[in-house]
Scaffold this active site. Structure first.
Site, PDB file in Angstrom:
ATOM      1  N   ASP A 205       0.866  -1.180   0.000  1.00 29.19           N
ATOM      2  CA  ASP A 205       0.000   0.000   0.000  1.00 29.19           C
ATOM      3  C   ASP A 205       0.901   1.228   0.000  1.00 29.19           C
ATOM      4  O   ASP A 205       2.128   1.111  -0.086  1.00 29.19           O
ATOM      5  CB  ASP A 205      -0.954  -0.015   1.216  1.00 29.19           C
ATOM      6  N   HIS A 276      -2.867   2.975  -4.589  1.00 26.78           N
ATOM      7  CA  HIS A 276      -2.276   2.543  -3.311  1.00 26.78           C
ATOM      8  C   HIS A 276      -0.870   1.983  -3.552  1.00 26.78           C
ATOM      9  O   HIS A 276      -0.519   0.910  -3.056  1.00 26.78           O
ATOM     10  CB  HIS A 276      -3.168   1.508  -2.623  1.00 26.78           C
ATOM     11  N   GLU A 340      -9.952   2.624  -5.261  1.00 26.68           N
ATOM     12  CA  GLU A 340      -9.564   4.002  -4.989  1.00 26.68           C
ATOM     13  C   GLU A 340      -8.397   4.478  -5.871  1.00 26.68           C
ATOM     14  O   GLU A 340      -7.305   4.751  -5.387  1.00 26.68           O
ATOM     15  CB  GLU A 340      -9.212   4.154  -3.501  1.00 26.68           C
TER      16      GLU A 340
END
Ligand code: TNX
Length: 549
Positions: A205, A276, A340
């Site tokens: 991440d 990420h 995302e």
């Protein structure tokens, strides 16, 4: 010796004649056994079975982990493990015997199914495959006192059990905070006790890359460490406090995988893309659109810097990384993230825009779809399938991709209707980083997801119930995101007992579900957690049988 055997066999025959006469009846709902997840069918029979200190386990070699587990369970601490004898060994007359048997005729109920029969003269565990024997042993474990080795008796029962779903998962985020392999072992032990079979490990991440990759040592030399950030409010967007880091060497991961195999757990690694990805971008040059040097992030949330979708270097990099991952992890499925992903940089990037033109794509959403399909193609060439967060539905799903529905059930419903496998893991019920009650919790994160709320989760949404697409819902998963979980103790506190509620959601039939019964059975499970030194949140009055959410 021969004479003793003959006498014993005669006695056993007489007893087994008795046992067929033994009266059994379906257990009343409230009087169900103290086992979580609730078995599919339980008959209570008259009498009980007393475990003698010299218990013998008679098991085929393939039973492996199940017999070892039983033997450590039955062992008196002073005496060492109970003995294990090969299949076919007659039960010595002065012992109590646990007979494990692989029985292919049971195959129809699936490899994780089992039958367990406790009668006054012995205990029989039968299953079509080793996984079923292992779960039968886990059921027995919960039927016995939490402290091992005590002389105990078991109520006579006949249990026939099989899981409702094949993916019974927990996700552990080891990127935001690193957890050493010993903690992963403990987590898997607790999962296995509750018949959970999938550990999704979120390895990369923005805030840290946690798996050694031979071709790119910088990923862990640089990417596994983040600097200290200025002390901030407890729940600010910054990981306050000292520098933080850590990673698993390949050897560490092999140990995790060896343990997982013994516990019948599949480990699903997650390598996040295209978003990420700041820890990777900070470690290996040339992976982002702008090419500037970033630092491993010291702030939470969504980051605008993502892998460049127009750059071939990015795909060379990802294919090398995924090639190593595919070789290391024996499971078929690899999680490739997909959540995302801000499209801002892609809109500005000439290489991304050129890719959109060259591939005839409509926009940046489709560019993400193209990205994921290219990665799927590569992984398929290595014999793997991908799973991604539900955003991957938006850019057009890669043909064989499975979907993990987290923003609700909608993404999962769409994917299931299109014929894709789906794991349900919505923020409404399955986010174990969110607090467990409105008041008195160590951290105020998310809106409360109470025990009863998790228990009430139904992975098959009404829109699909009764349709062929319902078959595409392969399971449920609880997610332990760790932005605000910075210790092993807190990670366990957030996970248990909500994880036990989810285990029952994923294993037990819809018809056997009963929250009051679950709470009563939980009272017997918690001493097992104590014996395993597993931390948990003790349910409060607000979690009582009348709690409804
Ligand atoms: C959303 S769930 C995220 C994670 C965060 C989590 C916090 C998902 C696919 N993305 O990056 O850690 O919320 O609850």
């Amino acid at each position: 010796m021969k004479l003793t055997m003959t006498i014993f066999t005669a006695a056993a025959l007489a007893l087994s004649a008795l046992s067929t006469a033994c009266r059994c009846a379906p257990a009343e709902r409230g009087a169900a056994l103290r086992v979580i997840p609730a078995p599919a069918s339980i008959e209570r029979c008259e009498g009980e079975f007393t475990i003698s200190p010299s218990a013998v386990i008679i098991a085929p070699e393939e039973a492996g982990a199940a017999s070892l587990r039983l033997s450590s369970l039955l062992s008196k601490t002073e005496e060492g493990p109970a003995s294990v004898a090969p299949a076919g060994t007659p039960c010595p007359s002065d012992s109590s015997c646990f007979v494990l048997e692989l029985d292919p005729s049971l195959a129809q109920a699936g490899p994780e199914s089992y039958e367990l029969s406790v009668s006054p003269e012995g205990v029989e565990l039968r299953a079509p495959a080793p996984a079923g024997l292992f779960y039968a042993a886990q059921t027995l474990r919960q039927m016995m006192p939490a402290e091992p080795g005590l002389a105990a008796s078991l109520p006579c029962v006949k249990i026939s059990d099989a899981p409702r779903f094949r993916w019974r998962g927990l996700m552990l985020d080891v990127s935001r905070h690193f957890f050493p392999k010993e903690f992963v072992f403990r987590m898997m032990e607790t999962m296995a006790a509750l018949k959970m079979n999938t550990l999704h490990i979120h390895l990369t991440d923005d805030q840290g890359w946690r798996l050694e990759i031979d071709a790119f040592p910088a990923l862990t030399k640089t990417g596994a460490w983040r600097g200290a950030s200025s002390p901030a409010d407890e729940l600010s967007m910054s990981p306050s406090g000292p520098a933080h880091g850590g990673f698993y060497t390949k050897q560490d991961m092999r140990e995790i995988l060896r343990r997982a195999a013994e516990l019948h757990i599949t480990v699903v690694p997650e390598i996040e893309m295209p978003g990420h990805a700041v820890a990777a971008i900070a470690s290996v040059p040339g992976l982002s659109c702008k090419g500037e040097r970033l630092k491993v992030s010291t702030r939470w949330g969504v980051h605008k810097d993502v892998y460049c979708a127009g750059s071939e270097r990015v795909f060379e990099f990802l294919e090398i990384v995924l090639g190593e991952v595919a070789e290391l992890f024996p499971g078929e499925i690899i999680h490739v993230g997909g959540d995302e992903v801000p499209k801002h940089n892609w809109r500005q990037c000439p290489k991304c825009q050129e890719r959109i033109r060259a591939e005839g794509l409509a926009n940046e959403e489709e560019l993400q779809g193209w990205f994921m399909k290219r990665i799927e193609n590569f992984l398929e060439s290595r014999g793997k399938r991908i799973i991604g967060w539900d955003e991957i539905v938006e850019g057009g799903l890669p043909p064989r991709a499975a979907v993990m529905s987290w923003r609700g059930m909608e993404g999962g419903i769409t994917a299931a209707l299109e014929g894709h496998d789906v794991v349900m893991s919505p923020t409404s019920h399955c986010y174990f980083d969110y607090m467990q009650a409105e008041n008195g919790e160590p951290r105020r994160v998310g809106r409360p997801i109470e025990l009863a709320k998790v228990y009430g989760f139904e992975p098959v949404p009404p829109a699909l119930a009764g349709t062929p697409a319902a078959e595409r819902i392969i399971g449920a998963q609880g997610n332990i995101w760790t932005e605000y979980i910075d210790s092993e103790e807190l990670a366990e506190y957030m996970t248990w007992p909500r994880g036990a509620a989810l285990a029952e959601v994923a294993w037990s039939t819809k018809e056997t579900k009963d929250y009051a019964g679950f709470l009563a059975r939980l009272e017997s499970l918690l001493p097992h957690f104590d014996a395993m030194r597993v931390n948990y949140r003790r349910p409060g009055p607000e979690d009582g049988a009348n709690a409804r959410f």
